[in-house]
Design a protein around this motif. Structure first.
Motif, PDB file in Angstrom:
ATOM      1  N   LEU A  48       0.751  -1.240  -0.263  1.00 58.57           N
ATOM      2  CA  LEU A  48       0.277   0.066   0.321  1.00 58.57           C
ATOM      3  C   LEU A  48       0.400   1.359   0.029  1.00 58.57           C
ATOM      4  CD1 LEU A  48      -3.072  -0.729   2.504  1.00 58.57           C
ATOM      5  CD2 LEU A  48      -2.712  -0.865  -0.092  1.00 58.57           C
ATOM      6  N   ALA A  49       2.105   1.304   0.611  1.00 52.64           N
ATOM      7  CA  ALA A  49       3.331   2.391   1.106  1.00 52.64           C
ATOM      8  C   ALA A  49       3.636   2.831  -0.396  1.00 52.64           C
ATOM      9  CB  ALA A  49       3.966   1.917   1.785  1.00 52.64           C
ATOM     10  N   LEU A  50       3.654   1.424  -1.465  1.00 51.51           N
ATOM     11  CA  LEU A  50       4.523   1.814  -2.439  1.00 51.51           C
ATOM     12  C   LEU A  50       3.396   2.316  -3.691  1.00 51.51           C
ATOM     13  CD1 LEU A  50       6.774   0.534  -4.054  1.00 51.51           C
ATOM     14  CD2 LEU A  50       5.473  -1.626  -4.352  1.00 51.51           C
ATOM     15  N   PHE A  51       2.072   1.982  -3.337  1.00 57.10           N
ATOM     16  CA  PHE A  51       1.648   2.425  -4.151  1.00 57.10           C
ATOM     17  C   PHE A  51       0.761   4.150  -4.404  1.00 57.10           C
ATOM     18  CE2 PHE A  51      -0.580  -2.085  -4.318  1.00 57.10           C
ATOM     19  CZ  PHE A  51       0.477  -2.710  -4.788  1.00 57.10           C
ATOM     20  N   GLN A  52       1.233   4.415  -2.925  1.00 57.65           N
ATOM     21  CA  GLN A  52       0.902   5.517  -2.630  1.00 57.65           C
ATOM     22  C   GLN A  52       1.979   6.244  -2.841  1.00 57.65           C
ATOM     23  OE1 GLN A  52      -0.728   6.577   1.523  1.00 57.65           O
ATOM     24  NE2 GLN A  52       0.422   7.895   1.185  1.00 57.65           N
ATOM     25  N   VAL A  53       3.035   6.115  -3.032  1.00 55.37           N
ATOM     26  CA  VAL A  53       4.214   6.656  -3.203  1.00 55.37           C
ATOM     27  C   VAL A  53       4.402   6.387  -4.763  1.00 55.37           C
ATOM     28  CG1 VAL A  53       6.675   6.547  -3.644  1.00 55.37           C
ATOM     29  CG2 VAL A  53       5.987   6.525  -1.892  1.00 55.37           C
ATOM     30  N   VAL A  54       3.980   5.446  -5.512  1.00 58.33           N
ATOM     31  CA  VAL A  54       4.209   5.864  -7.509  1.00 58.33           C
ATOM     32  C   VAL A  54       2.855   6.375  -7.004  1.00 58.33           C
ATOM     33  CG1 VAL A  54       4.170   3.986  -9.235  1.00 58.33           C
ATOM     34  CG2 VAL A  54       5.928   3.478  -6.869  1.00 58.33           C
ATOM     35  N   GLY A  55       1.679   6.000  -7.185  1.00 61.63           N
ATOM     36  CA  GLY A  55       0.483   6.642  -7.394  1.00 61.63           C
ATOM     37  C   GLY A  55       0.767   8.186  -7.654  1.00 61.63           C
ATOM     38  N   VAL A  56       1.075   8.354  -5.617  1.00 65.67           N
ATOM     39  CA  VAL A  56       1.485  10.670  -5.553  1.00 65.67           C
ATOM     40  C   VAL A  56       2.345  10.761  -6.492  1.00 65.67           C
ATOM     41  CG1 VAL A  56       0.835  11.999  -3.661  1.00 65.67           C
ATOM     42  CG2 VAL A  56      -0.444  10.036  -3.621  1.00 65.67           C
ATOM     43  N   THR A  57       3.311   9.840  -6.958  1.00 67.02           N
ATOM     44  CA  THR A  57       4.250  11.154  -7.409  1.00 67.02           C
ATOM     45  C   THR A  57       4.163  11.172  -9.113  1.00 67.02           C
ATOM     46  OG1 THR A  57       5.873   9.905  -5.645  1.00 67.02           O
ATOM     47  CG2 THR A  57       6.900  10.985  -8.107  1.00 67.02           C
ATOM     48  N   LEU A  58       3.436  10.218  -9.696  1.00 71.27           N
ATOM     49  CA  LEU A  58       3.438  10.032 -11.026  1.00 71.27           C
ATOM     50  C   LEU A  58       2.844  11.193 -11.422  1.00 71.27           C
ATOM     51  CD1 LEU A  58       3.498   6.522 -12.066  1.00 71.27           C
ATOM     52  CD2 LEU A  58       4.810   7.966 -12.040  1.00 71.27           C
ATOM     53  N   ALA A  59       1.598  11.465 -10.856  1.00 69.87           N
ATOM     54  CA  ALA A  59      -0.297  12.277 -10.529  1.00 69.87           C
ATOM     55  C   ALA A  59       0.654  13.687 -10.539  1.00 69.87           C
ATOM     56  CB  ALA A  59      -0.954  11.733  -9.194  1.00 69.87           C
ATOM     57  N   ALA A  60       1.437  13.793  -9.505  1.00 70.94           N
ATOM     58  CA  ALA A  60       2.307  15.381  -9.488  1.00 70.94           C
ATOM     59  C   ALA A  60       2.750  15.415 -10.241  1.00 70.94           C
ATOM     60  CB  ALA A  60       2.859  15.614  -8.590  1.00 70.94           C
ATOM     61  N   ALA A  61       3.370  14.428 -10.866  1.00 71.79           N
ATOM     62  CA  ALA A  61       4.619  15.010 -12.448  1.00 71.79           C
ATOM     63  C   ALA A  61       3.772  14.747 -13.917  1.00 71.79           C
ATOM     64  CB  ALA A  61       5.349  13.604 -12.225  1.00 71.79           C
ATOM     65  N   ALA A  62       2.334  14.594 -13.888  1.00 77.79           N
ATOM     66  CA  ALA A  62       1.746  14.806 -14.766  1.00 77.79           C
ATOM     67  C   ALA A  62       1.704  15.602 -14.531  1.00 77.79           C
ATOM     68  CB  ALA A  62       0.629  14.067 -14.871  1.00 77.79           C
ATOM     69  N   LEU A  63       0.988  16.618 -13.530  1.00 75.28           N
ATOM     70  CA  LEU A  63       0.206  17.779 -13.620  1.00 75.28           C
ATOM     71  C   LEU A  63       1.655  18.963 -13.016  1.00 75.28           C
ATOM     72  CD1 LEU A  63      -2.517  17.246 -11.221  1.00 75.28           C
ATOM     73  CD2 LEU A  63      -2.578  17.702 -13.255  1.00 75.28           C
ATOM     74  N   GLY A  64       2.505  18.666 -13.626  1.00 74.29           N
ATOM     75  CA  GLY A  64       3.818  19.979 -12.935  1.00 74.29           C
ATOM     76  C   GLY A  64       3.725  19.779 -11.584  1.00 74.29           C
ATOM     77  N   LEU A  65       3.865  18.933 -10.686  1.00 82.63           N
ATOM     78  CA  LEU A  65       3.365  19.822  -9.315  1.00 82.63           C
ATOM     79  C   LEU A  65       3.827  18.864  -8.812  1.00 82.63           C
ATOM     80  CD1 LEU A  65      -0.338  19.619  -8.201  1.00 82.63           C
ATOM     81  CD2 LEU A  65       1.449  21.850  -9.496  1.00 82.63           C
TER      82      LEU A  65
END
Length: 731
Positions: A48-65
């Motif tokens: 779950l921690a892994l999914f959160q790290v990857v999901g949050v980071t990639l979403a932020a990168a896609a938005l330039g955040l």
């Protein structure tokens, strides 16, 4: 003051974000209806921690955040949501409406270890060699900057660029980036998390710690699944994570340790969901998605996980096919959410999701790539050179780890070789018996991993280091072999044999040690020994020893905690300062994990630190010269590092050029125009006195003293300061 505030505030933020991450995941797993054991709950928390790290980071990168504020805020929001959801679920399940209590992660692990000590005293003993191995590794790594070959070239370079640009742009830097800049980079996300909150690489050495823990636990549980006792399972897990290559990988930002951890955790959940807990399959799907986005070989490992699950679970019926459709949907969702980011990015940038490798179907090129790249890569495999590698003995020596560059070994040691050789007969026996589906499934998966290793690009060309890709196959065969031996050997005897094999493997492992590391290790051992002695003396005199307890008074408790926190932060500040001051010396003396060419550039790096404390640094180097670019960013990522193309064309799609080399049509006017557009503060030109390589930019800069002022020159580099005001006119 800034020198103290930076490490203190950065470390507090790092532990706050990671603490919230693990607390949310641990609380959520406590609400799972299946009530897994501690080992499985830890692996679920890890996932779950892994999914959160990857999901949050990639979403932020896609938005330039992709910033500390953006990623940190989103992660804490997700953690809070998980805690709220877990409490709601537990409240609904509670018979009296009260939430079911869930012990803290640290307390649960401490209780389990204490139970091991009391009920099975042999098990902690067989873990001692592995603990000593990692203590030495981390004691060596803590005072030094990153020293890994691949991380310094591209893994950390891509991570630093992502932090500076708040996204995942294609990084255009020769020589390797015509290929590696396009690879899936979920593994880079973990390095980003180790640097993002600090703004420096202080904690990078610990990036693999959760993955190492998950790898050990998953191997232990898989061994237990196959019928091994506690002691043999512990010994086996310890032996496999101390093969020679782990001395190279454990404290560096390679992506293999995360990839293998995900693979074996996914295997554990795949077996569990196939036999007793169908609800565990979403974990499998998510992990397969993250693997696919971590490394292209992760696609193969994800396929093997699914194949093992299907092998064990297969039972033809209408319900089975319904489950099959549902789990296929889970896998597609896992890939789309966690694994597709970089393939989509590549398609948008180049029209090919796995660019620069061309994709052909029945001889027809569906997605174009670099001309003849697939055939040229095929010529670098182990299979392409098998006759020579076998007849010369290099293949076996590489597996053992005897073939190594100075002060290093990448092999599997006697542990890995024995696992492969013993796994073959015991695996064939499991296949013939048809009674132990998990063992036979793991055996076939192990054979497929080894077969894939024989056909992986660069496996033969760089055999000494790329033998690491055989690791999952050796482990799978080792699990099958020890499960067969467990039926004919006593657990204590089997555990002792594994430990002896592990110790013999240490002779093929050049663990980098120093006097300071030895003294620190001895101090830790003495402290542990004195603690045991004090406890024994107290027991002999009927004196009760209590564990560490905080004062009952809330004020005193707060003061004690504040004092302990202050001591810890002071130690971190001193560590940060000492590490930063010794950074250049560490690179200059870089003989471990092996003799890095970065040592040759230590004077160049010192010149960059002296003449360009911060700003934009353009680099020029020939396509076959290793740049070790990450150190140029600075320990606090205070410099941007970029390559400025020296020709008239667009250099971004390196692989559109013959052999991926865009430096075929140099033109000084085009180069000056590109420089003016990039607006760097200085130019660093890498030289090679051995090969006689001098980039054309050196001659151009020397001829234009009105634009370039030479600040430093050695036989390895030139550093030119650029007059940006005059350069503007060349746009």
């Amino acid at each position: 003051m800034d020198g103290v505030l930076h490490p203190v505030v950065g470390s507090l933020l790092t532990f706050l974000i990671h603490g919230a991450l693990w607390a949310g995941a641990w609380t959520m797993t406590g609400a799972f209806p299946a009530s897994p054991g501690l080992g499985d709950r830890f692996l679920a928390t890890f996932s779950l921690a892994l999914f959160q790290v990857v999901g949050v980071t990639l979403a932020a990168a896609a938005l330039g955040l992709l910033t500390p504020a953006g990623v940190g805020t989103a992660s804490i929001v997700v953690s809070v949501a998980l805690v709220a959801a877990a409490r709601t679920a537990r409240r609904k399940r509670g018979t009296d409406g009260a939430p079911v209590p869930s012990p803290a992660l640290g307390r649960a692990i401490a209780h389990a270890l204490d139970e091991f000590r009391v009920t099975d005293p042999v098990t902690p003993v067989v873990a001692v060699p592995g603990v000593a191995f990692f203590v030495l590794l981390f004691l060596h790594a803590v005072p030094r900057p990153p020293l890994g070959f691949d991380p310094l070239n591209y893994h950390l370079t891509i991570a630093a660029t992502a932090i500076q640009t708040h996204g995942f742009p294609i990084v255009f830097l020769p020589p390797y980036f015509d290929l590696y800049a396009w690879f899936p980079a979920n593994g880079t996300v973990f390095s980003i998390w180790s640097m993002l909150w600090m703004g420096c690489d202080l904690w990078v050495a610990f990036v693999n710690v959760p993955f190492l823990a998950a790898l050990v636990v998953s191997l232990y549980l898989l061994a237990r699944d196959l019928g091994l006792g506690r002691a043999p399972s512990t010994a086996l897990a310890s032996a496999f994570v101390t093969v020679p290559m782990f001395a190279m990988l454990a404290t560096e930002s390679y992506v293999e340790v995360p990839l293998w951890a995900m693979f074996f955790v996914a295997l554990r959940f795949a077996l569990r969901s196939a036999r007793e807990d169908p609800g565990a399959f979403p974990m499998v799907a998510g992990l397969c998605g993250v693997m696919a986005g971590t490394k292209t070989v992760g696609l193969l490992l994800a396929f093997l996980v699914v194949a093992v699950h299907a092998w064990v679970a297969f039972c033809p019926s209408l319900d089975f096919f319904r489950v099959l459709l549902r789990r296929t949907a889970h896998l597609l969702a896992g890939f789309l959410i966690f694994g597709s980011f970089f393939y989509i990015r590549n398609y948008i940038e180049s029209g090919n999701p796995i660019y620069p490798l061309p994709v052909r179907v029945f001889g027809h090129e569906v997605f174009p790539g670099q001309t003849d790249l697939d055939s040229r890569l095929a010529a670098t495999t182990v299979a392409a050179h098998l006759d020579y590698l076998w007849s010369s003995g290099k293949l076996v020596r590489a597996v053992l780890g005897e073939v190594f560059t100075p002060n290093a070994s990448w092999g599997l040691g006697p542990t890995g070789l024995a696992a492969i050789l013993l796994g073959l007969p015991f695996g064939l026996k499991a296949l013939a018996a048809r009674a132990h589906r998990p063992a036979s499934a793991l055996f076939v998966a192990g054979l497929l991993v080894l077969a894939a290793w024989f056909h992986l690009p660069y496996g033969g060309k760089f055999l000494f280091s790329n033998v690491r890709f055989a690791f999952p196959g050796a482990v799978l065969l080792g699990l099958v072999a020890t499960s067969g031996l467990a039926g004919v050997s006593r657990p204590a005897l089997l555990a002792s044999g594994i430990v002896l094999l592990q110790v013999s493997t240490f002779f093929f492992t050049n663990v980098p040690v120093s006097s300071a590391a030895g003294v620190a290790a001895a101090a830790l051992a003495v402290a542990a020994g004195l603690a045991v002695l004090a406890r024994r003396l107290a027991e002999d005199r009927n004196v009760r020893i209590e564990g560490f307890r905080l004062p009952a008074s809330r004020l005193r408790r707060a003061l004690v905690l504040a004092g302990l926190l202050g001591i810890a932060l002071f130690a971190v500040a001193r560590w940060h300062d000492a590490r930063d001051r010794g950074r250049i010396a560490s690179y200059r003396d870089a003989t471990a994990p092996y003799q890095l060419q970065v040592a040759e550039y230590a004077d160049c790096l010192a010149a960059v630190e002296r003449h360009l404390p911060r700003g934009r640094l353009a680099v020029a180097l020939e396509p076959h010269r290793r740049g070790f670019l990450f150190p140029l960013f600075g320990s606090h990522l205070q410099r941007e590092v970029l390559y400025v193309h020296n020709g008239p064309e667009d250099s971004r799609l390196h692989s559109d050029y013959p052999y991926g080399n865009p430096r075929l049509h140099p033109d000084p006017d085009s180069w000056l125009r590109h420089l003016a557009e990039a607006s760097p503060d200085a130019l660093l030109v890498f030289l090679d006195p051995v090969e006689g390589e001098v980039p054309i930019e050196s001659h151009w800069a020397s001829a234009r003293r009105d634009l370039f002022r030479l600040e430093f020159r050695s036989d390895r580099c030139e550093l030119h300061r650029i007059d940006r005001d005059r350069l503007v006119g060349y746009r």
